[in-house]
Scaffold this motif. Structure first.
Motif, PDB file in Angstrom:
ATOM      1  N   ARG A 185       2.354   6.546 -61.337  1.00  0.00           N
ATOM      2  CA  ARG A 185       1.533   5.823 -60.363  1.00  0.00           C
ATOM      3  C   ARG A 185       2.393   4.704 -59.795  1.00  0.00           C
ATOM      4  O   ARG A 185       3.015   3.953 -60.538  1.00  0.00           O
ATOM      5  CB  ARG A 185       0.277   5.246 -61.004  1.00  0.00           C
ATOM      6  N   LEU A 186       2.431   4.635 -58.485  1.00  0.00           N
ATOM      7  CA  LEU A 186       3.175   3.597 -57.779  1.00  0.00           C
ATOM      8  C   LEU A 186       2.181   2.744 -57.008  1.00  0.00           C
ATOM      9  O   LEU A 186       1.306   3.275 -56.322  1.00  0.00           O
ATOM     10  CB  LEU A 186       4.173   4.230 -56.813  1.00  0.00           C
ATOM     11  N   GLU A 187       2.320   1.434 -57.150  1.00  0.00           N
ATOM     12  CA  GLU A 187       1.564   0.490 -56.336  1.00  0.00           C
ATOM     13  C   GLU A 187       2.561  -0.469 -55.692  1.00  0.00           C
ATOM     14  O   GLU A 187       3.346  -1.099 -56.388  1.00  0.00           O
ATOM     15  CB  GLU A 187       0.565  -0.312 -57.175  1.00  0.00           C
ATOM     16  N   HIS A 188       2.524  -0.534 -54.366  1.00  0.00           N
ATOM     17  CA  HIS A 188       3.358  -1.481 -53.634  1.00  0.00           C
ATOM     18  C   HIS A 188       2.400  -2.510 -53.047  1.00  0.00           C
ATOM     19  O   HIS A 188       1.617  -2.200 -52.148  1.00  0.00           O
ATOM     20  CB  HIS A 188       4.163  -0.770 -52.547  1.00  0.00           C
ATOM     21  N   ARG A 189       2.474  -3.734 -53.574  1.00  0.00           N
ATOM     22  CA  ARG A 189       1.513  -4.791 -53.249  1.00  0.00           C
ATOM     23  C   ARG A 189       2.084  -5.801 -52.247  1.00  0.00           C
ATOM     24  O   ARG A 189       3.278  -6.031 -52.205  1.00  0.00           O
ATOM     25  CB  ARG A 189       1.128  -5.553 -54.513  1.00  0.00           C
ATOM     26  N   ASN A 190       1.148  -6.396 -51.498  1.00  0.00           N
ATOM     27  CA  ASN A 190       1.441  -7.499 -50.570  1.00  0.00           C
ATOM     28  C   ASN A 190       2.285  -7.079 -49.370  1.00  0.00           C
ATOM     29  O   ASN A 190       3.016  -7.896 -48.809  1.00  0.00           O
ATOM     30  CB  ASN A 190       2.119  -8.674 -51.296  1.00  0.00           C
ATOM     31  N   LEU A 191       2.181  -5.830 -48.995  1.00  0.00           N
ATOM     32  CA  LEU A 191       2.899  -5.371 -47.803  1.00  0.00           C
ATOM     33  C   LEU A 191       2.260  -5.958 -46.544  1.00  0.00           C
ATOM     34  O   LEU A 191       1.039  -5.897 -46.386  1.00  0.00           O
ATOM     35  CB  LEU A 191       2.852  -3.847 -47.705  1.00  0.00           C
ATOM     36  N   PRO A 192       3.052  -6.504 -45.644  1.00  0.00           N
ATOM     37  CA  PRO A 192       2.489  -6.922 -44.355  1.00  0.00           C
ATOM     38  C   PRO A 192       1.929  -5.692 -43.627  1.00  0.00           C
ATOM     39  O   PRO A 192       2.445  -4.578 -43.785  1.00  0.00           O
ATOM     40  CB  PRO A 192       3.692  -7.487 -43.603  1.00  0.00           C
ATOM     41  N   ASP A 193       0.873  -5.908 -42.854  1.00  0.00           N
ATOM     42  CA  ASP A 193       0.259  -4.805 -42.102  1.00  0.00           C
ATOM     43  C   ASP A 193       1.290  -4.002 -41.316  1.00  0.00           C
ATOM     44  O   ASP A 193       1.189  -2.786 -41.209  1.00  0.00           O
ATOM     45  CB  ASP A 193      -0.798  -5.338 -41.128  1.00  0.00           C
ATOM     46  N   THR A 194       2.302  -4.685 -40.804  1.00  0.00           N
ATOM     47  CA  THR A 194       3.314  -4.022 -39.983  1.00  0.00           C
ATOM     48  C   THR A 194       4.236  -3.121 -40.806  1.00  0.00           C
ATOM     49  O   THR A 194       4.981  -2.335 -40.237  1.00  0.00           O
ATOM     50  CB  THR A 194       4.182  -5.065 -39.253  1.00  0.00           C
ATOM     51  N   GLN A 195       4.187  -3.233 -42.134  1.00  0.00           N
ATOM     52  CA  GLN A 195       5.099  -2.482 -42.994  1.00  0.00           C
ATOM     53  C   GLN A 195       4.419  -1.364 -43.793  1.00  0.00           C
ATOM     54  O   GLN A 195       5.101  -0.518 -44.359  1.00  0.00           O
ATOM     55  CB  GLN A 195       5.769  -3.441 -43.984  1.00  0.00           C
ATOM     56  N   THR A 196       3.101  -1.356 -43.844  1.00  0.00           N
ATOM     57  CA  THR A 196       2.390  -0.422 -44.726  1.00  0.00           C
ATOM     58  C   THR A 196       2.668   1.032 -44.381  1.00  0.00           C
ATOM     59  O   THR A 196       3.004   1.835 -45.253  1.00  0.00           O
ATOM     60  CB  THR A 196       0.875  -0.704 -44.696  1.00  0.00           C
ATOM     61  N   SER A 197       2.565   1.393 -43.129  1.00  0.00           N
ATOM     62  CA  SER A 197       2.761   2.784 -42.722  1.00  0.00           C
ATOM     63  C   SER A 197       4.189   3.258 -42.995  1.00  0.00           C
ATOM     64  O   SER A 197       4.403   4.351 -43.529  1.00  0.00           O
ATOM     65  CB  SER A 197       2.424   2.946 -41.238  1.00  0.00           C
ATOM     66  N   ALA A 198       5.164   2.436 -42.658  1.00  0.00           N
ATOM     67  CA  ALA A 198       6.565   2.820 -42.875  1.00  0.00           C
ATOM     68  C   ALA A 198       6.862   2.969 -44.364  1.00  0.00           C
ATOM     69  O   ALA A 198       7.564   3.903 -44.767  1.00  0.00           O
ATOM     70  CB  ALA A 198       7.500   1.779 -42.254  1.00  0.00           C
ATOM     71  N   HIS A 199       6.315   2.082 -45.188  1.00  0.00           N
ATOM     72  CA  HIS A 199       6.564   2.188 -46.626  1.00  0.00           C
ATOM     73  C   HIS A 199       5.831   3.386 -47.233  1.00  0.00           C
ATOM     74  O   HIS A 199       6.355   4.034 -48.137  1.00  0.00           O
ATOM     75  CB  HIS A 199       6.208   0.886 -47.337  1.00  0.00           C
ATOM     76  N   ALA A 200       4.647   3.715 -46.733  1.00  0.00           N
ATOM     77  CA  ALA A 200       3.947   4.917 -47.207  1.00  0.00           C
ATOM     78  C   ALA A 200       4.782   6.156 -46.923  1.00  0.00           C
ATOM     79  O   ALA A 200       4.971   7.016 -47.787  1.00  0.00           O
ATOM     80  CB  ALA A 200       2.574   5.027 -46.546  1.00  0.00           C
ATOM     81  N   THR A 201       5.338   6.236 -45.714  1.00  0.00           N
ATOM     82  CA  THR A 201       6.202   7.366 -45.355  1.00  0.00           C
ATOM     83  C   THR A 201       7.442   7.385 -46.238  1.00  0.00           C
ATOM     84  O   THR A 201       7.836   8.433 -46.761  1.00  0.00           O
ATOM     85  CB  THR A 201       6.604   7.275 -43.873  1.00  0.00           C
ATOM     86  N   GLY A 202       8.045   6.230 -46.429  1.00  0.00           N
ATOM     87  CA  GLY A 202       9.251   6.142 -47.262  1.00  0.00           C
ATOM     88  C   GLY A 202       8.987   6.520 -48.709  1.00  0.00           C
ATOM     89  O   GLY A 202       9.748   7.292 -49.302  1.00  0.00           O
ATOM     90  N   TRP A 203       7.916   5.978 -49.296  1.00  0.00           N
ATOM     91  CA  TRP A 203       7.628   6.307 -50.697  1.00  0.00           C
ATOM     92  C   TRP A 203       7.337   7.793 -50.872  1.00  0.00           C
ATOM     93  O   TRP A 203       7.795   8.405 -51.844  1.00  0.00           O
ATOM     94  CB  TRP A 203       6.483   5.452 -51.231  1.00  0.00           C
TER      95      TRP A 203
END
Length: 141
Positions: free
Chosen positions: A101-119
């Motif tokens: 299980r991976l949780e990436h916390r406190n992502l700025p709204d501008t980064q959430t989509s890109a990090h979801a794709t990356g993860w």
């Protein structure tokens, strides 16, 4: 506003093998990044160069072989500077291997989509690497 990205994957490998891919530089770069400086102790260095992106942080929590928490940010970034977000990896044994299980916390709204794709991209590569397969060159490199 800060967001949370969370996902789970099953990996057909023992928890100890998956843990090693999150703490050992040679194993880490098999699935993510081209260079890693890792000191998997609380306060230890977590530096990962991923396709020209200098991720910088520190290990906050290291509980072998079940849990790792690191800070995460990008050197020189004003949107996501080092230490502003936190990534938690939780590893649990399953009958066939490991559930990560991976949780990436406190992502700025501008980064959430890109990090979801990356993860999603990199966790797929981790599945191959942790099971002893070569994920091949990263097509994003």
């Amino acid at each position: 506003m800060a967001d949370l990205y969370a996902t789970e994957i099953d990996i057909d490998a023992p928890v100890e093998d998956v843990f090693r891919h999150l703490t050992d530089p040679a194993h880490m770069i098999r699935w993510m990044g081209q260079h890693a400086t890792l000191d998997p102790t609380p306060g230890g260095t977590f530096h990962l160069d991923i396709n020209g992106v200098a991720v910088r942080g520190h290990y906050r929590i290291v509980e072998p072989p079940h849990r790792i928490v690191v800070t995460w940010g990008v050197a020189g970034s004003t949107d996501l500077p080092p230490g502003t977000t936190e990534v938690e990896f939780t590893l649990n044994a399953t009958p066939t291997g490991t559930r990560l299980r991976l949780e990436h916390r406190n992502l700025p709204d501008t980064q959430t989509s890109a990090h979801a794709t990356g993860w999603n991209h990199f966790l797929d590569r981790l599945q191959h690497a942790a099971t002893g397969h070569d994920p091949g060159p990263d097509p994003w490199q």
